[in-house]
Write a protein that holds these residues in place. Sequence first.
Motif, short mmCIF file in Angstrom:
data_model
loop_
_atom_site.label_atom_id
_atom_site.label_comp_id
_atom_site.label_asym_id
_atom_site.label_seq_id
_atom_site.Cartn_x
_atom_site.Cartn_y
_atom_site.Cartn_z
N SER A 113 0.83 -1.21 0.00
CA SER A 113 0.00 0.00 0.00
C SER A 113 0.87 1.26 0.00
N TYR A 114 1.94 1.21 0.78
CA TYR A 114 2.88 2.33 0.85
C TYR A 114 3.52 2.58 -0.52
N ILE A 115 3.97 1.50 -1.15
CA ILE A 115 4.58 1.61 -2.48
C ILE A 115 3.56 2.11 -3.51
N HIS A 116 2.34 1.61 -3.40
CA HIS A 116 1.28 2.02 -4.33
C HIS A 116 0.99 3.52 -4.17
N PHE A 117 0.96 4.00 -2.93
CA PHE A 117 0.72 5.41 -2.65
C PHE A 117 1.84 6.26 -3.25
N PHE A 118 3.07 5.80 -3.06
CA PHE A 118 4.21 6.54 -3.59
C PHE A 118 4.21 6.53 -5.12
N ALA A 119 3.98 5.36 -5.72
CA ALA A 119 3.97 5.25 -7.18
C ALA A 119 2.83 6.08 -7.78
N SER A 120 1.68 6.09 -7.12
CA SER A 120 0.55 6.90 -7.61
C SER A 120 0.86 8.39 -7.54
N SER A 121 1.61 8.79 -6.52
CA SER A 121 2.00 10.20 -6.37
C SER A 121 2.96 10.61 -7.49
N ILE A 122 3.89 9.73 -7.82
CA ILE A 122 4.82 10.02 -8.92
C ILE A 122 4.07 10.14 -10.24
N ALA A 123 3.13 9.22 -10.47
CA ALA A 123 2.35 9.27 -11.70
C ALA A 123 1.56 10.58 -11.80
N ALA A 124 1.06 11.06 -10.67
CA ALA A 124 0.29 12.30 -10.67
C ALA A 124 1.16 13.52 -10.98
N LEU A 125 2.45 13.44 -10.63
CA LEU A 125 3.37 14.57 -10.90
C LEU A 125 3.46 14.86 -12.40
N SER A 126 3.37 13.82 -13.21
CA SER A 126 3.59 13.99 -14.65
C SER A 126 2.30 14.28 -15.42
N ARG A 127 1.17 14.35 -14.74
CA ARG A 127 -0.08 14.67 -15.44
C ARG A 127 -0.06 16.11 -15.94
N THR A 128 -0.77 16.32 -17.01
CA THR A 128 -0.84 17.67 -17.59
C THR A 128 -2.26 18.23 -17.59
N ASN A 129 -3.19 17.48 -17.00
CA ASN A 129 -4.60 17.92 -17.03
C ASN A 129 -5.07 18.53 -15.71
N LYS A 130 -4.10 18.92 -14.87
CA LYS A 130 -4.39 19.55 -13.58
C LYS A 130 -5.22 18.65 -12.65
N ASP A 131 -5.05 17.35 -12.82
CA ASP A 131 -5.70 16.38 -11.92
C ASP A 131 -4.67 15.96 -10.87
N VAL A 132 -4.94 16.29 -9.62
CA VAL A 132 -3.97 15.97 -8.56
C VAL A 132 -4.53 14.97 -7.55
N LYS A 133 -5.76 14.52 -7.75
CA LYS A 133 -6.40 13.63 -6.79
C LYS A 133 -5.72 12.26 -6.80
N LEU A 134 -5.52 11.70 -5.60
CA LEU A 134 -4.89 10.40 -5.45
C LEU A 134 -5.93 9.37 -5.02
#
Length: 386
Positions: free
Chosen positions: A106-127
């Motif tokens: 779960s910890y790794i998934h949270f971290f990986a999801s946060s990294i994926a959100a950094l690269s979004r370009t549609n202003k979607d920051v929800k995790l």
Amino acid sequence: MIKEINSTLKVLILKTMLLVFAISVFHFETQAAQKCSNALFDAVPIGALRPEFDHTVRYTKEIPQSRITNQCNLGTCHLYSWSNHLEANYLRRTGKEIRLSADYLSYIHFFASSIAALSRTNKDVKLSLGASSIKSFELIKQYGLRPESSFNIGPEFKAGVPSARANAMIENYIARVQLELSKIQDPTKKQKAFVRRVQELDSLFKEMFGDLPNNFQVEGKTYNARTFTQEFFPELKEKIAVYQVQHRAKEKYQKVQETNTQEVYDIDRRAMDELIISQIDQGKNVYLSYEHKHELVDKPTGIMSIEAFNIPIKMLPLPLNRRQQFKLDDGGHAVQIVGYELNPFTKELVKVKIKNSWGEKNGDAGYFHMYRDYLHTFVKSVVTLP
């Protein structure tokens, strides 16, 4: 000759009259019994468990399991389900229990999801910590597993999603990084800035939750997540088989996709029943994804059924296509099927035994009893490992 015919005719008429009378009596008694049954049914409040529902905890076949886990407020049932699946595999293979850390995943998934959100370009920051069985399996293959004893992150990690405070702060961070990256036009400079922010995010995670050592000891030997997984869970090298259950299937069974990590099939519900029975007979758990409907679950007994509850006809669950049309196909959850019961006469599936990840105080000491009507209405997919 005429007298004999008349005598035979009289006997035939008499038998017919007796048969009609018997049918009339049976029909009357059936109607009376139905009215009595309806009276009992109507006496139960709408939505309540029917006392006459024939529930047992008997199963034709069950698989021995390790301990019941509790995901608490983490929305990572998919990872807890895989962890329970692999623990059962290890128990079947070695006769010994092993406790895997679904919290680490779960910890790794949270971290990986946060990294994926950094690269979004549609202003979607929800995790969101939700994911499919396929995505969570790929996460396990990429990052590996750890035993429970090696995950030393504090209990505050499970205090929210994974904690409301940490979630909100990281979403704020992601929004600032997205704004920063949107202003950089040069691709090389943007990539370097992104790498710096990922490193910074890693430091922030460690500051919030604590550092997680790379190496740990198991049975006197030193491992990291990858080497531990390779030695203790060789089955993860194989492909998973994902069976997407079709509620209006034209064919019983059909392969629709194959990749390096999975084979995907479309399957109808009767074929799904046969698959579940076959896997349990081999001593293997079955990963189940389904829609969880709290209104059709009796928490104290663990009963999961539509017929078990007093629900007027017009308030019954809609078919899948209509649930999708009205956006009523929510509540996705992942669990393990660990047993089944068959009707001794028809040999059809009656119910399956479910191992959940909501702790021992939920359901029947952590287990639930999912009847066929519920399974066939709300199933999404089942997954197996070799």
